[in-house]
Design a protein around this motif. Structure first.
Motif, PDB file in Angstrom:
ATOM      1  N   GLU A  22       0.835  -1.207   0.000  1.00  0.00           N
ATOM      2  CA  GLU A  22       0.000   0.000   0.000  1.00  0.00           C
ATOM      3  C   GLU A  22       0.866   1.251   0.000  1.00  0.00           C
ATOM      4  OE1 GLU A  22      -4.043  -1.061   2.418  1.00  0.00           O
ATOM      5  OE2 GLU A  22      -2.193  -1.019   3.574  1.00  0.00           O
ATOM      6  N   VAL A  23       1.875   1.280   0.881  1.00  0.00           N
ATOM      7  CA  VAL A  23       2.748   2.449   0.962  1.00  0.00           C
ATOM      8  C   VAL A  23       3.504   2.643  -0.346  1.00  0.00           C
ATOM      9  CG1 VAL A  23       4.696   3.496   2.180  1.00  0.00           C
ATOM     10  CG2 VAL A  23       2.944   2.273   3.467  1.00  0.00           C
ATOM     11  N   ASP A  24       3.888   1.533  -0.984  1.00  0.00           N
ATOM     12  CA  ASP A  24       4.551   1.610  -2.282  1.00  0.00           C
ATOM     13  C   ASP A  24       3.647   2.333  -3.294  1.00  0.00           C
ATOM     14  OD1 ASP A  24       6.261   1.250  -4.395  1.00  0.00           O
ATOM     15  OD2 ASP A  24       6.542  -0.880  -4.069  1.00  0.00           O
ATOM     16  N   ARG A  25       2.374   2.006  -3.266  1.00  0.00           N
ATOM     17  CA  ARG A  25       1.417   2.658  -4.172  1.00  0.00           C
ATOM     18  C   ARG A  25       1.288   4.147  -3.844  1.00  0.00           C
ATOM     19  NH1 ARG A  25      -1.978  -1.002  -3.654  1.00  0.00           N
ATOM     20  NH2 ARG A  25      -3.413  -0.124  -2.117  1.00  0.00           N
ATOM     21  N   TYR A  26       1.242   4.482  -2.553  1.00  0.00           N
ATOM     22  CA  TYR A  26       1.169   5.886  -2.144  1.00  0.00           C
ATOM     23  C   TYR A  26       2.420   6.641  -2.603  1.00  0.00           C
ATOM     24  CZ  TYR A  26      -2.100   3.746   1.243  1.00  0.00           C
ATOM     25  OH  TYR A  26      -3.088   3.027   1.862  1.00  0.00           O
ATOM     26  N   LEU A  27       3.566   5.981  -2.476  1.00  0.00           N
ATOM     27  CA  LEU A  27       4.830   6.615  -2.864  1.00  0.00           C
ATOM     28  C   LEU A  27       4.871   6.907  -4.360  1.00  0.00           C
ATOM     29  CD1 LEU A  27       7.719   4.873  -0.866  1.00  0.00           C
ATOM     30  CD2 LEU A  27       7.398   7.330  -1.175  1.00  0.00           C
ATOM     31  N   GLN A  28       4.425   5.947  -5.150  1.00  0.00           N
ATOM     32  CA  GLN A  28       4.433   6.150  -6.593  1.00  0.00           C
ATOM     33  C   GLN A  28       3.544   7.335  -6.982  1.00  0.00           C
ATOM     34  OE1 GLN A  28       3.635   2.428  -8.644  1.00  0.00           O
ATOM     35  NE2 GLN A  28       4.929   1.303  -7.217  1.00  0.00           N
ATOM     36  N   PRO A  46      12.527   3.944   7.203  1.00  0.00           N
ATOM     37  CA  PRO A  46      13.095   2.859   7.999  1.00  0.00           C
ATOM     38  C   PRO A  46      13.704   1.844   7.027  1.00  0.00           C
ATOM     39  CG  PRO A  46      10.816   3.314   8.639  1.00  0.00           C
ATOM     40  CD  PRO A  46      11.071   4.044   7.348  1.00  0.00           C
ATOM     41  N   ALA A  47      14.816   1.251   7.390  1.00  0.00           N
ATOM     42  CA  ALA A  47      15.479   0.326   6.468  1.00  0.00           C
ATOM     43  C   ALA A  47      14.548  -0.809   6.061  1.00  0.00           C
ATOM     44  CB  ALA A  47      16.751  -0.228   7.116  1.00  0.00           C
ATOM     45  N   GLU A  48      13.720  -1.279   6.987  1.00  0.00           N
ATOM     46  CA  GLU A  48      12.785  -2.355   6.687  1.00  0.00           C
ATOM     47  C   GLU A  48      11.841  -1.959   5.547  1.00  0.00           C
ATOM     48  OE1 GLU A  48      10.397  -5.046   9.686  1.00  0.00           O
ATOM     49  OE2 GLU A  48       9.281  -3.173   9.367  1.00  0.00           O
ATOM     50  N   ALA A  49      11.353  -0.717   5.569  1.00  0.00           N
ATOM     51  CA  ALA A  49      10.449  -0.237   4.526  1.00  0.00           C
ATOM     52  C   ALA A  49      11.191  -0.065   3.208  1.00  0.00           C
ATOM     53  CB  ALA A  49       9.819   1.085   4.956  1.00  0.00           C
ATOM     54  N   ALA A  50      12.428   0.424   3.256  1.00  0.00           N
ATOM     55  CA  ALA A  50      13.207   0.598   2.028  1.00  0.00           C
ATOM     56  C   ALA A  50      13.454  -0.745   1.353  1.00  0.00           C
ATOM     57  CB  ALA A  50      14.532   1.287   2.349  1.00  0.00           C
ATOM     58  N   ARG A  51      13.726  -1.793   2.145  1.00  0.00           N
ATOM     59  CA  ARG A  51      13.933  -3.136   1.577  1.00  0.00           C
ATOM     60  C   ARG A  51      12.683  -3.624   0.878  1.00  0.00           C
ATOM     61  NH1 ARG A  51      15.980  -4.426   6.658  1.00  0.00           N
ATOM     62  NH2 ARG A  51      14.189  -5.783   7.052  1.00  0.00           N
ATOM     63  N   ALA A  52      11.517  -3.300   1.441  1.00  0.00           N
ATOM     64  CA  ALA A  52      10.248  -3.822   0.918  1.00  0.00           C
ATOM     65  C   ALA A  52       9.821  -3.148  -0.375  1.00  0.00           C
ATOM     66  CB  ALA A  52       9.158  -3.662   1.981  1.00  0.00           C
ATOM     67  N   MET A  53      10.420  -2.017  -0.710  1.00  0.00           N
ATOM     68  CA  MET A  53      10.027  -1.290  -1.936  1.00  0.00           C
ATOM     69  C   MET A  53      11.255  -0.727  -2.630  1.00  0.00           C
ATOM     70  SD  MET A  53       8.018   1.808   0.069  1.00  0.00           S
ATOM     71  CE  MET A  53       7.192   0.741   1.247  1.00  0.00           C
ATOM     72  N   LYS A  54      12.210  -1.613  -2.873  1.00  0.00           N
ATOM     73  CA  LYS A  54      13.490  -1.196  -3.454  1.00  0.00           C
ATOM     74  C   LYS A  54      13.326  -0.457  -4.770  1.00  0.00           C
ATOM     75  CE  LYS A  54      16.377  -4.882  -1.485  1.00  0.00           C
ATOM     76  NZ  LYS A  54      17.279  -6.020  -1.811  1.00  0.00           N
ATOM     77  N   GLY A  55      12.432  -0.963  -5.626  1.00  0.00           N
ATOM     78  CA  GLY A  55      12.258  -0.343  -6.935  1.00  0.00           C
ATOM     79  C   GLY A  55      11.793   1.094  -6.843  1.00  0.00           C
ATOM     80  N   THR A  56      10.852   1.361  -5.965  1.00  0.00           N
ATOM     81  CA  THR A  56      10.332   2.715  -5.824  1.00  0.00           C
ATOM     82  C   THR A  56      11.357   3.632  -5.176  1.00  0.00           C
ATOM     83  OG1 THR A  56       8.094   1.821  -5.622  1.00  0.00           O
ATOM     84  CG2 THR A  56       8.419   4.093  -4.922  1.00  0.00           C
ATOM     85  N   GLY A  71      15.441   5.137  10.958  1.00  0.00           N
ATOM     86  CA  GLY A  71      15.569   4.005  11.864  1.00  0.00           C
ATOM     87  C   GLY A  71      15.605   2.686  11.123  1.00  0.00           C
ATOM     88  N   LEU A  72      15.525   1.597  11.886  1.00  0.00           N
ATOM     89  CA  LEU A  72      15.599   0.259  11.302  1.00  0.00           C
ATOM     90  C   LEU A  72      14.214  -0.269  10.939  1.00  0.00           C
ATOM     91  CD1 LEU A  72      17.498  -2.080  10.543  1.00  0.00           C
ATOM     92  CD2 LEU A  72      17.182  -2.970  12.867  1.00  0.00           C
ATOM     93  N   THR A  73      13.283  -0.237  11.900  1.00  0.00           N
ATOM     94  CA  THR A  73      11.927  -0.734  11.642  1.00  0.00           C
ATOM     95  C   THR A  73      10.847   0.277  12.035  1.00  0.00           C
ATOM     96  OG1 THR A  73      11.609  -1.721  13.833  1.00  0.00           O
ATOM     97  CG2 THR A  73      12.737  -3.066  12.166  1.00  0.00           C
TER      98      THR A  73
END
Length: 310
Positions: A22-28, A46-56, A71-73
């Motif tokens: 969902e956040v990936d869609r909001y970011l796009q 957070p690094a965890e979020a960046a890993r989950a949407m590397k392409g965006t 932060g991390l998470t």
């Protein structure tokens, strides 16, 4: 007349009500909005979020936006009370993971829920960070999740080098502290959700008057979901008597009762405020690294800190 630097900052959250997809869609969608406006922004991951949407995240960098660490998470991650060893482990890991994704240095940080300590700044400095954006100068702590925080009221309003023991004071640290714009209330989307677009326009006017006289930027904080009108409407908070008492992690929950939660109305407020800011004369939109580079140039050129960023 002095120009006014404006830093648009977005905090990314996948730890709460929104999934990474969902956040990936909001970011796009946020990338598309900024492309239409021709304005660059800074995004705290957070690094965890960046890993989950590397392409965006990679797309953000290609579009000229800046990516910082959040932060991390973000889950139960209070750097104000966390032991130094745990802070070092989390910040080192988060920094390296984000740098691996964006293939460049991470140079700026905002602590989850703005809770930070001098130890945090010292570790950030060791890791090569150039700026922190966790201080809320002259913000009332009772209107935040950090209800007992009175140090914000003493923090300088202009960017400063903090003291590593008391980060709300000027000191000898090499990194910059760039405070969120506040006048008792913070200049962030939550304030608009409670008080409306008209109030936020007036707030921006006052901050512009100040920034034209002082060496300071206007720093605004929002989230990608605040620009996305098609998301599901969250359940509106129901008043409970316990909301009148402060909690450790959320402060006085009663404030949530006053927030506008309709996604269409929140998106209209957020987009309209961006358009309003963009239409102001003498306003310059900068990413955090671009602004910090200007601060560093002024320092190298021998421009006194009190007269920097004209």
């Amino acid at each position: 007349m002095r120009t006014v630097p404006v830093l648009l900052t977005y905090d990314i959250h996948t730890h709460a009500a929104h999934s990474a997809s969902e956040v990936d869609r909001y970011l796009q969608h946020t990338i598309e909005v900024h492309a239409r406006m021709g304005v660059k922004a800074s995004f705290f991951f957070p690094a965890e979020a960046a890993r989950a949407m590397k392409g965006t995240v990679a797309c953000l960098v290609r579009e000229g936006h800046a990516v910082g660490c959040h932060g991390l998470t973000h889950r139960n991650e209070s750097y104000k009370s966390m032991p130094a060893s745990e802070q070092r482990e989390k910040l080192t890991r988060a920094t390296r993971e984000i740098e691996d994704i964006i293939q460049q240095r991470v140079t700026f940080f905002r602590a989850p829920v703005f809770k930070i300590s001098g130890t945090t700044l010292e570790i950030l400095q060791e890791l090569g960070y150039e700026a922190d954006l966790s201080m809320n100068s002259q913000r009332l702590g009772v209107l935040s999740s950090d209800v007992c925080n009175i140090s914000w009221m003493a923090a300088p309003r202009c960017p400063y080098h903090p003291d590593l023991l008391r980060p709300w004071r000027k000191g000898a640290a090499k990194l910059w502290e760039v405070p969120l714009s506040c006048l008792l209330l913070p200049f962030m989307v939550n304030t608009g959700q409670a008080l409306g677009l008209g109030f936020m326009k007036g707030f921006f006017n006052v901050l512009c008057l100040e920034a034209r006289r002082l060496p300071k930027p206007i720093v605004y904080m929002s989230h990608p979901e605040d620009l996305y009108p098609w998301r599901a409407a969250p359940a509106r908070p129901v008043f409970r008597w316990g909301d009148l008492l402060p909690s450790k992690n959320h402060g006085f929950r009663i404030r949530y009762v006053f927030y506008q939660t309709d996604p269409v109305k929140v998106a209209h407020l957020s987009g309209s405020l961006l358009d309003y800011m963009r239409g102001f004369p003498l306003v310059r939109f900068l990413t955090v690294p671009a602004y910090v580079s200007e601060l560093g140039k002024d320092a190298r050129d021998g421009v006194p800190e009190a007269r920097a960023v004209r």
